[in-house]
Design a protein around this motif. Structure first.
Motif, mmCIF file in Angstrom:
data_model
loop_
_atom_site.group_PDB
_atom_site.id
_atom_site.type_symbol
_atom_site.label_atom_id
_atom_site.label_comp_id
_atom_site.label_asym_id
_atom_site.label_seq_id
_atom_site.Cartn_x
_atom_site.Cartn_y
_atom_site.Cartn_z
ATOM 1 N N GLY A 12 53.413 46.217 6.110
ATOM 2 C CA GLY A 12 52.786 45.894 7.398
ATOM 3 C C GLY A 12 51.670 46.882 7.635
ATOM 4 O O GLY A 12 50.750 46.990 6.829
ATOM 5 N N THR A 13 51.803 47.667 8.742
ATOM 6 C CA THR A 13 50.828 48.733 8.968
ATOM 7 C C THR A 13 51.443 50.091 8.661
ATOM 8 O O THR A 13 50.788 51.113 8.796
ATOM 9 N N VAL A 35 47.892 47.248 -16.930
ATOM 10 C CA VAL A 35 47.219 45.978 -17.235
ATOM 11 C C VAL A 35 47.010 45.128 -15.987
ATOM 12 O O VAL A 35 46.202 44.226 -15.968
ATOM 13 N N ILE A 36 47.786 45.440 -14.942
ATOM 14 C CA ILE A 36 47.590 44.695 -13.696
ATOM 15 C C ILE A 36 47.898 45.626 -12.523
ATOM 16 O O ILE A 36 48.843 46.416 -12.582
ATOM 17 N N SER A 37 47.070 45.578 -11.474
ATOM 18 C CA SER A 37 47.305 46.412 -10.299
ATOM 19 C C SER A 37 47.009 45.576 -9.070
ATOM 20 O O SER A 37 45.889 45.107 -8.881
ATOM 21 N N GLN A 38 48.050 45.346 -8.245
ATOM 22 C CA GLN A 38 47.895 44.449 -7.102
ATOM 23 C C GLN A 38 48.407 45.095 -5.830
ATOM 24 O O GLN A 38 49.241 46.003 -5.871
ATOM 25 N N ASP A 39 47.905 44.596 -4.679
ATOM 26 C CA ASP A 39 48.497 45.021 -3.407
ATOM 27 C C ASP A 39 49.022 43.781 -2.703
ATOM 28 O O ASP A 39 48.591 42.659 -2.978
ATOM 29 N N TYR A 40 50.006 44.014 -1.787
ATOM 30 C CA TYR A 40 50.590 42.882 -1.067
ATOM 31 C C TYR A 40 51.155 43.383 0.256
ATOM 32 O O TYR A 40 51.581 44.532 0.386
ATOM 33 N N GLN A 41 51.192 42.468 1.247
ATOM 34 C CA GLN A 41 51.630 42.801 2.603
ATOM 35 C C GLN A 41 53.037 43.426 2.637
ATOM 36 O O GLN A 41 53.241 44.519 3.135
#
Lengths: 663, 127
Positions: A12-13, A35-41
């Motif tokens: 969240g925040t 090989v992969i870098s992601q962000d998510y809520q």
């Protein structure tokens, strides 16, 4: 070549407000092997976990780093997610960028920098992670309850109800604890003995319950599901199996001047004694400090009068060893001795008593047969002053910083009972605050004021002065009328603070459980795991965890039983694979690790090694029992030659993290 | 009473008046209680509220024996006598009436007496 996936959570925040999450994901995408870098809520949500799972499948990941909250929160969540798609769960690392980063920093730039560094350290570590497999260990289907007060009795009864064997270890000659000493219970005013003693009898008669009275836990080894406990059965100089509890020995014993603990020393007992009429087990015990036969070999009357020959002056302490799957701690509390507070004159005036002493003075089985009389001259008191918070809520070394919780209610009870039984007695209660949170509690206190006319005065007693005419001058504040009062009292009752039993601290050391600064056992989580300790298999019941009244104690006791049963129904439990092991070629046999191991998991063996030129040599090397090791890592630090290492937290992994942070 | 004076009193007394839990044990134990217009617990409460003007004008300042009974018995370690002393000091300073010079002090020291008691006694009796 490693194929690592990095997943950065916004929470969240919680994280995203202080850490630039996208920048963290971007920075970590350039780390070697990523090989992969992601962000998510919300990475812990169903769809967040799917993101991780799909990435593992799609990119054939060999390691996962989740930058999120503390591993205590969700490490297991992500390990399970990885395992569900075929990645060994121990190839998942958590970088804690919430508790150790976003929550404690204000500046976004520096918090983001730190989050990147924490992420880099986790990536460096995951490069060296090895797949681990958790083993299983069997669960011994027997529980131990330490303490036989109402908490221990209730826990034992509930565990027995589920069909498991349970042992109660009680240090006193009888179970019953503090509740057995109490006269009436609030807020219903029913007699404590009438509701406690049937439970004591039930415990004694239950086929699943074994009571070790007059016994103490002297050693604990092992771990959840498989504890080995040594119980010291103290010599009571009476054969428990023969004694019928007829009480003839106690009648004939010539040593009648022993302070009676059960009545708080307000009267005397004999050297051979049964604490009270409803004691369980109803077996006599000889007090070696007072028995003339044991002290100087002269007397022997009890042995002569005993018709079943149960007296055995030669009895010694016995030790028995038993295995348990779960241990419930129910060591309870004691009221403090108010003798450090000179202003209350407790040590010099017999008519200044503690609340527990008043319980005994008012009890039908007490020193006065239930008639309230002054201890000094056995006259009826006409003015009684109650002092609240004696030793509670104190910021000094004499008292306790906490509220003892039960005093407001038992004082209202005492005041009410006295006014009910002796309407000619004036009762004053000096209070700082009246705290009555509980079902029907405030109504109870209001009844004391409104219906029984107890004088509640907002203020504290400053000085208690015994006078030569036998009266007691009580000097106190009445803050609401801004007056200093002098009350000519006959008796003063001190609502003393309660503290954990003295046996709790050495026990906590044996059990490797945590305590707070007041020696109350610390629960695993103050809100969500309030009856378990942080040590697996050690469960908390009653006032050993914090001040509690009877209903709360019983509720926690049953909750503790549920936790114990939940453990005992399992045939085996999954072990933690992050345990230590020694490199036998590097071990120099110094025993440093064995000395620091708090679990006794390390032993030394003589082992034959092949040496140059086809010779052999026998060397002494350390060996770790992985079932006992808890993975604390103390041995890896103590080992001077670097032979000890911890699975999942190896020396090389830790160094890789440090290097990544310092780079 | 301005903010500076309040801060000065908190500073010189070295007491955190917010520790008070309003039990009134200080006033319960005070031997000068009946002589005082404002009682020890009121000193602590009024200083906490910043209501110092009435205290400065009250002769309660000079009725405190500095016997330290309240300091000894306060369960929260608030030390009311030190608050009284700080207000007294504020009053004395305001009048510019120091009765003791620093060079006189060493000869007066006694290990058995609380230092504050000596200072207070001299302030009251050596005019």
């Amino acid at each position: 070549m490693q194929r690592i996936g990095v997943f950065v959570c916004h929470c969240g925040t919680n994280i995203a407000a202080t850490v630039d999450v996208k920048a963290v994901a971007e920075a970590l995408s350039h780390e070697p092997g990523v090989v992969i870098s992601q962000d998510y809520q919300y990475m812990c949500s169903e769809s967040g976990q799917d993101l991780v799972k799909n990435a593992i499948k799609e990119h054939k990941l060999t390691g996962v780093v989740v930058c999120s909250c503390s591993p205590r929160m969700h490490e297991n969540t992500f390990r399970k997610a990885a395992a569900s798609v075929g990645l060994n769960p121990y190839l998942v690392e958590i970088a804690n960028i919430r508790e150790q980063c976003s929550w404690i920093h204000k500046d976004i730039a520096s918090a983001t920098d730190k989050a990147v560094i924490l992420g880099k350290a986790a990536v460096a570590k995951v490069h060296l992670n090895a797949p681990l497999t958790a083993g299983e260990s069997p669960v011994v289907k027997r529980a131990l309850v330490i303490g036989g007060g109402i908490a221990g009795i209730q826990t034992a009864l509930d565990i027995a109800e589920a069909g498991f064997d349970v042992d109660i270890v009680e240090k006193e000659p009888t179970i019953g604890g503090k509740m057995a000493q109490i006269d009436k219970t609030f807020p219903t005013l029913d007699c404590a003995a009438c509701i406690l003693t049937p439970k004591m009898v039930e415990a004694a008669q239950n086929e699943h319950i074994t009571i070790h009275s007059f016994s103490e836990v002297s050693d604990v080894k092992g771990f959840v599901g498989n504890f080995t406990v040594t119980i010291k059965k103290k010599a009571r100089y009476v054969d428990e199996t023969k004694c019928t509890g007829c009480g003839l020995c106690t009648e004939k014993c010539p040593m009648k001047k022993v302070p009676n603990e059960f009545n708080m020393g307000l009267d005397n007992r004999t050297a051979v004694y049964i604490p009270f009429a409803q004691a369980v087990p109803k077996v006599a015990t000889i007090d070696p400090n007072y028995c003339m036969m044991l002290k100087n070999g002269k007397c022997g009357i009890c042995s002569k009068v005993c018709s079943v020959g149960a007296i055995d002056y030669k009895q010694t302490d016995r030790f028995i060893e038993q295995k348990y799957g779960a241990i419930v701690v129910a060591t309870g509390f004691n009221p403090i001795k108010p003798d450090k507070y000179n202003e209350f004159a407790y040590s010099i005036c017999p008519d200044v008593v503690t609340s527990l002493e008043l319980e005994r003075l008012m009890n039908a089985a007490g020193p006065n047969g239930g008639t309230l009389l002054r201890p000094s001259d056995k006259t009826h008191p006409h003015t009684i002053v109650f002092v609240q918070c004696v030793g509670s809520r104190c910021d000094d070394e004499k008292g306790k910083p906490y509220c003892s919780k039960i005093c407001c209610m038992y004082t209202a009870k005492h005041a009410m009972l006295i006014r009910e039984k002796y309407p000619d007695t004036e009762v004053y209660v000096f209070y700082i605050d009246v705290r009555t949170p509980g079902k029907n509690f405030d109504e109870f206190y209001r009844r004391a004021v409104e219906q029984y006319g107890v004088h509640y005065i907002k203020g504290m007693v400053g000085k208690v002065m015994p006078r030569s005419d036998g009266k007691i001058d009580v000097q106190a504040s009445d803050l609401l009328s801004n007056e200093q009062l002098h009350i000519n009292a006959d008796m003063v009752v001190l609502a003393t603070a309660i503290e954990p039993d003295k046996t709790a601290r050495p026990l906590a050391t044996m059990l490797t459980t945590q305590m707070d600064t007041n020696d109350f056992f610390t629960e695993a989580h103050p809100k969500l795991r309030p009856v378990e300790s942080a040590t697996a298999g050690i469960i908390l019941s009653g006032a050993c965890q914090g001040p509690k009244d009877i209903p709360e104690t019983v509720a926690q006791a049953s909750a503790a039983a549920a936790k114990a049963i939940g453990l005992l129904v399992k045939n085996s439990i999954t072990c933690n694979p992050c345990v230590a092991h020694s490199d036998e070629l590097m071990c120099n046999g110094c025993s440093s690790c064995e000395k620091v191991c708090p679990y006794g998991a390390i032993t030394y063996q003589d082992k034959e090694f092949r040496m140059p030129d086809r010779t052999t040599a026998v060397r002494r090397v350390a060996s770790v029992n992985p079932a006992v090791c808890q993975g604390c890592g103390a041995c890896t630090v103590a080992c001077p030659s670097g032979a000890m290492d911890l699975n999942g937290f190896s020396n090389s992994q830790i160094m890789a993290e440090v290097d990544a942070i310092c780079k | 009473m301005n903010k500076f004076d309040l801060e000065w009193i908190n500073l010189t007394s070295g007491v955190n008046v917010r520790k008070c839990m309003r039990c009134g044990k200080c006033s319960a134990t005070c031997p000068s209680y009946d002589e005082m217009e404002y009682h020890p617990h009121q000193f602590v409460y009024m200083v906490e509220k910043g209501n110092i003007e009435p205290l400065l004008g009250s002769d309660s300042l000079y009725k405190c024996l500095t016997c330290f009974a309240c300091v000894e018995r306060c369960p929260r370690g608030v030390e009311p006598a030190k608050v009284v002393e700080a207000v007294r000091l504020a009053a004395v300073r305001k009048q510019g009436g120091n009765h003791l010079t620093p060079d006189q002090i060493p000869a007066m020291l006694d290990d058995d007496l609380p230092q504050q008691a000596i200072v207070t006694a001299f302030r009251k009796y050596t005019k």
